[in-house]
Design a protein around this motif. Sequence first.
Motif, PDB file in Angstrom:
ATOM      1  N   VAL A 178       7.518  31.660  39.198  1.00 19.64           N
ATOM      2  CA  VAL A 178       6.457  31.678  40.219  1.00 19.64           C
ATOM      3  C   VAL A 178       7.048  31.976  41.594  1.00 19.64           C
ATOM      4  N   GLY A 179       8.220  31.424  41.893  1.00 19.89           N
ATOM      5  CA  GLY A 179       8.848  31.679  43.188  1.00 19.89           C
ATOM      6  C   GLY A 179       9.210  33.141  43.381  1.00 19.89           C
ATOM      7  N   ILE A 180       9.746  33.776  42.353  1.00 17.63           N
ATOM      8  CA  ILE A 180      10.088  35.205  42.441  1.00 17.63           C
ATOM      9  C   ILE A 180       8.833  36.052  42.587  1.00 17.63           C
ATOM     10  N   ILE A 181       7.787  35.710  41.825  1.00 16.70           N
ATOM     11  CA  ILE A 181       6.525  36.469  41.913  1.00 16.70           C
ATOM     12  C   ILE A 181       5.942  36.370  43.317  1.00 16.70           C
ATOM     13  N   ILE A 182       5.929  35.170  43.870  1.00 16.45           N
ATOM     14  CA  ILE A 182       5.389  34.992  45.225  1.00 16.45           C
ATOM     15  C   ILE A 182       6.195  35.784  46.235  1.00 16.45           C
ATOM     16  N   SER A 183       7.515  35.749  46.124  1.00 19.97           N
ATOM     17  CA  SER A 183       8.369  36.423  47.098  1.00 19.97           C
ATOM     18  C   SER A 183       8.251  37.941  47.024  1.00 19.97           C
TER      19      SER A 183
ATOM     20  N   PHE B  59       7.829  20.758  40.222  1.00 21.89           N
ATOM     21  CA  PHE B  59       7.506  22.185  40.250  1.00 21.89           C
ATOM     22  C   PHE B  59       7.425  22.765  41.666  1.00 21.89           C
ATOM     23  N   PRO B  60       6.736  22.128  42.625  1.00 25.56           N
ATOM     24  CA  PRO B  60       6.617  22.730  43.962  1.00 25.56           C
ATOM     25  C   PRO B  60       7.960  22.960  44.651  1.00 25.56           C
ATOM     26  N   SER B  61       8.857  21.983  44.601  1.00 25.93           N
ATOM     27  CA  SER B  61      10.146  22.129  45.289  1.00 25.93           C
ATOM     28  C   SER B  61      10.973  23.243  44.672  1.00 25.93           C
ATOM     29  N   VAL B  62      10.935  23.364  43.333  1.00 25.88           N
ATOM     30  CA  VAL B  62      11.690  24.434  42.670  1.00 25.88           C
ATOM     31  C   VAL B  62      11.110  25.792  43.030  1.00 25.88           C
ATOM     32  N   THR B  63       9.787  25.887  43.083  1.00 25.17           N
ATOM     33  CA  THR B  63       9.141  27.156  43.416  1.00 25.17           C
ATOM     34  C   THR B  63       9.498  27.607  44.833  1.00 25.17           C
ATOM     35  N   VAL B  64       9.412  26.700  45.780  1.00 23.98           N
ATOM     36  CA  VAL B  64       9.755  27.030  47.164  1.00 23.98           C
ATOM     37  C   VAL B  64      11.229  27.413  47.274  1.00 23.98           C
ATOM     38  N   PHE B  65      12.083  26.687  46.563  1.00 24.06           N
ATOM     39  CA  PHE B  65      13.512  27.005  46.583  1.00 24.06           C
ATOM     40  C   PHE B  65      13.760  28.405  46.027  1.00 24.06           C
ATOM     41  N   ALA B  66      13.128  28.738  44.896  1.00 26.28           N
ATOM     42  CA  ALA B  66      13.303  30.063  44.296  1.00 26.28           C
ATOM     43  C   ALA B  66      12.786  31.157  45.221  1.00 26.28           C
ATOM     44  N   ALA B  67      11.659  30.910  45.875  1.00 25.44           N
ATOM     45  CA  ALA B  67      11.108  31.901  46.800  1.00 25.44           C
ATOM     46  C   ALA B  67      12.028  32.097  48.006  1.00 25.44           C
ATOM     47  N   ASP B  68      12.585  31.017  48.528  1.00 24.30           N
ATOM     48  CA  ASP B  68      13.503  31.120  49.670  1.00 24.30           C
ATOM     49  C   ASP B  68      14.776  31.877  49.293  1.00 24.30           C
ATOM     50  N   ILE B  69      15.335  31.581  48.124  1.00 20.87           N
ATOM     51  CA  ILE B  69      16.533  32.286  47.670  1.00 20.87           C
ATOM     52  C   ILE B  69      16.240  33.768  47.485  1.00 20.87           C
ATOM     53  N   THR B  70      15.075  34.073  46.891  1.00 26.75           N
ATOM     54  CA  THR B  70      14.700  35.473  46.695  1.00 26.75           C
ATOM     55  C   THR B  70      14.545  36.193  48.028  1.00 26.75           C
ATOM     56  N   ASP B  71      13.921  35.530  48.993  1.00 31.24           N
ATOM     57  CA  ASP B  71      13.755  36.139  50.317  1.00 31.24           C
ATOM     58  C   ASP B  71      15.109  36.454  50.955  1.00 31.24           C
ATOM     59  N   GLU B  72      16.045  35.534  50.822  1.00 31.56           N
ATOM     60  CA  GLU B  72      17.373  35.760  51.391  1.00 31.56           C
ATOM     61  C   GLU B  72      18.082  36.925  50.706  1.00 31.56           C
ATOM     62  N   LEU B  73      17.950  37.009  49.372  1.00 31.68           N
ATOM     63  CA  LEU B  73      18.594  38.106  48.650  1.00 31.68           C
ATOM     64  C   LEU B  73      17.958  39.452  48.978  1.00 31.68           C
ATOM     65  N   LEU B  74      16.649  39.463  49.218  1.00 35.30           N
ATOM     66  CA  LEU B  74      15.970  40.704  49.561  1.00 35.30           C
ATOM     67  C   LEU B  74      16.418  41.245  50.915  1.00 35.30           C
ATOM     68  N   LYS B  75      16.955  40.391  51.765  1.00 35.97           N
ATOM     69  CA  LYS B  75      17.425  40.824  53.076  1.00 35.97           C
ATOM     70  C   LYS B  75      18.826  41.423  53.041  1.00 35.97           C
ATOM     71  N   THR B  76      19.532  41.242  51.920  1.00 37.24           N
ATOM     72  CA  THR B  76      20.905  41.747  51.845  1.00 37.24           C
ATOM     73  C   THR B  76      20.905  43.263  51.820  1.00 37.24           C
ATOM     74  N   SER B  77      22.010  43.829  52.274  1.00 39.25           N
ATOM     75  CA  SER B  77      22.099  45.281  52.404  1.00 39.25           C
ATOM     76  C   SER B  77      22.085  45.996  51.060  1.00 39.25           C
ATOM     77  N   PHE B  78      22.676  45.383  50.014  1.00 39.92           N
ATOM     78  CA  PHE B  78      22.703  46.087  48.728  1.00 39.92           C
ATOM     79  C   PHE B  78      21.325  46.155  48.083  1.00 39.92           C
ATOM     80  N   VAL B  79      20.474  45.144  48.322  1.00 38.02           N
ATOM     81  CA  VAL B  79      19.111  45.212  47.819  1.00 38.02           C
ATOM     82  C   VAL B  79      18.305  46.225  48.615  1.00 38.02           C
TER      83      VAL B  79
END
Length: 333
Positions: free
Chosen positions: A97-102, A159-179
Amino acid sequence: MRRYKKTIIGSSLLLIILLMSCLYPLYGPADFNQKVLIHDENGRVIDRAPFPPSEEHWLGTTRNGEDVHWVLLYGVKFTLIAAFSVAVLRVIFGGIVGIIISLWAPFLKRYFKDFFLTMRYIPSILIAIILMIPIKFPDDVAISSIVTYQLIILVFIGFPSVTVFAADITDELLKTSFVQSSYLMGAGNFHIIKRQLLPYMRSYGILFTVQQILSTLQIIMQLSIFELFLGGANRAGIFGYDDPYGRPKLASMSYEWAGLIGQNFTEFTQMPWIVFAPLLGFFVLILIINMIKKELENNILGVQLMKTKRKRKKEKPLPAAQTHTGKFDFLHD
């Protein structure tokens, strides 16, 4: 492998304990070597359970006359399986769910956080108690249904804390130059997930699963104090605890370790061995899992940092006109 020496040792110990518990019916007494009364040569009762530790009962017996060390061997599998199952389900569903939201619905992230904001200020144990009270005294309900309901509640709480954590990690990875480079070369979201995000999320998932195991063990322990045991309660109760209204003190149906502590925590002053043994065992479990968590944190986070640096070094610098992170700008001759 040397970097994960403690993880391998700790996991092996947990696996051995789990196998010993699962194989209990092959070598352990079905009645846990129960002995309630001791008679003399004339048949008169000279003593009754609970009995302190001795050569016959290494860790003593419970008020019901059950040998404590056999009870511990039998019940630990329910503690380990429940904690591991809840942690894995939290990470899987929350991560997806976190990846889908992000990736596909970033606008929902703010609403998702606002919706579950109350869970940050209300203790998780309070929510769990409110949701589990209806099954504290179930009538004609199968144990499998009780366990399923309890696991769903435990997964929902984290579930909520894991979802937010996954979304935050995904957001950070999406900002990296290789992505960003992959997006510029025409990669879609599914390709980004498969090639760029999964290698990182897999490592974070293992680490977060271990963290959620600790969180689950903590809340199971707290629930047991309120006589909310995994698998339900045994209405037959514990000998010697009948209150003025004739109601017996509830006992754990599954004999899982948190339940044994919760049902016997008042024994510290009179028969300390009854609660000390499961409490010490529970402490050892948490110590092993926490040792694994710390080693994973030190190694996984360090490895991910080194991988990110290597990828950045290998990347060729892009022209200034192509370094946008938002919409693309089309250049015309």
